[in-house]
Scaffold this active site. Structure first.
Site, PDB file in Angstrom:
ATOM      1  CG  LEU A 124      -2.462  -9.196   6.496  1.00 59.97           C
ATOM      2  CD1 LEU A 124      -2.416  -8.823   7.970  1.00 59.97           C
ATOM      3  CD2 LEU A 124      -1.531 -10.372   6.224  1.00 59.97           C
ATOM      4  CG  HIS A 161      -6.203  -1.041  -0.699  1.00 56.82           C
ATOM      5  ND1 HIS A 161      -6.268   0.178  -1.335  1.00 56.82           N
ATOM      6  CD2 HIS A 161      -6.125  -0.775   0.620  1.00 56.82           C
ATOM      7  CE1 HIS A 161      -6.223   1.149  -0.435  1.00 56.82           C
ATOM      8  NE2 HIS A 161      -6.141   0.591   0.757  1.00 56.82           N
ATOM      9  CG  HIS A 187      -1.837   1.216   1.232  1.00 56.49           C
ATOM     10  ND1 HIS A 187      -1.483   2.409   1.829  1.00 56.49           N
ATOM     11  CD2 HIS A 187      -3.066   1.411   0.701  1.00 56.49           C
ATOM     12  CE1 HIS A 187      -2.466   3.282   1.674  1.00 56.49           C
ATOM     13  NE2 HIS A 187      -3.432   2.714   0.996  1.00 56.49           N
TER      14      HIS A 187
END
Length: 250
Positions: free
Chosen positions: A72, A77, A11
């Site tokens: 995770l 995203h 990210h």
């Protein structure tokens, strides 16, 4: 035949510890599989950006990329941002064959990494029957992601902890401090907090602050560049590289 390039997509963060941790993790991946080309790209805040890495790889003659989200859970995203970036890259760089690998969790290797960090922070196996665990994630507005964290917490309850509660640093409740206090109110002697996040940053700091404010007995570190996490990245790479039912040659 050369192996596809592994492009790890993180990210990004204004906190320099984030990028440093991501790079340490990708270095461990390289060490576990010498000869595999591993690149890192960021969605925002850090360089290089994902489009720039893909442009460079195309210019250098690469033709096959496995794009691995360093995430995770399957939330915004993974479902929207990364597919959009990769779609645009495919349109601009038609020679590149880009496949998106699955997100990292859930996985027994992530649970093993959590266990490693908790032991490093002082959680002892003999204490587990009287210790409650707070599994503290970054948080999401995506119901699927929240459900995954809740399910992992339920699974961890069967590994010896007297109780396990999920908590979230943003977008969902309860917060870490509230989960710690709830366990105390139920009569739990000791409480450990395990951040279910990969790298340091604003949200992990919020988890740590909540744990300290509520008086948690054990506060584990973020998952970071653990060997189990590096192994998981390679597993996701292999899964994306080989069609279901096919064999993987060394």
């Amino acid at each position: 035949m050369s192996h596809p390039v592994l492009l790890v997509i993180a990210h990004g963060s204004r906190d320099p510890r984030h990028a440093a941790t991501v790079h340490a993790l990708t270095e461990r991946v390289r060490a576990q599989r010498p000869g595999l080309r591993v690149e890192t790209g960021f969605l925002e805040f850090n360089a290089p950006s994902v489009p720039r890495v893909l442009e460079r790889l195309a210019a250098e003659g690469a033709d096959e990329i496995i794009a691995l989200p360093l995430l995770l859970t399957r939330a915004f995203h993974a479902k929207t941002d990364i597919p959009s970036v990769l779609r645009e890259a495919r349109a601009r760089l038609p020679r590149l064959h880009i496949r998106q690998a699955d997100v990292l969790g859930p996985s027994p290797l992530l649970n093993a990494t959590l266990d490693r960090r908790l032991r490093e922070a002082g959680a002892r196996p003999g204490d587990l029957p009287r210790t409650g665990l707070v599994l503290a994630s970054a948080g999401s507005t995506d119901p699927e992601a929240i459900a995954v964290i809740a399910e992992i917490a339920r699974e961890l309850r069967h590994t010896g902890w007297c109780a396990v509660r999920p908590a979230f640093a943003s977008a969902a409740l309860p917060r870490t401090e509230d989960a710690v206090r709830a366990l105390r109110a139920e009569g739990v002697d000791r409480v450990a907090v395990a951040p279910y996040v990969i790298a340091p940053g604003r949200l992990p700091d919020r988890i740590a602050a909540g744990a300290e404010a509520a008086g948690a007995d054990v506060l584990a570190d973020v998952l970071g560049p653990a060997p189990e996490l590096a192994r998981l990245l390679l597993d996701r790479y292999d899964e994306a590289r080989v069609p279901v039912g096919a064999s993987l040659s060394a």
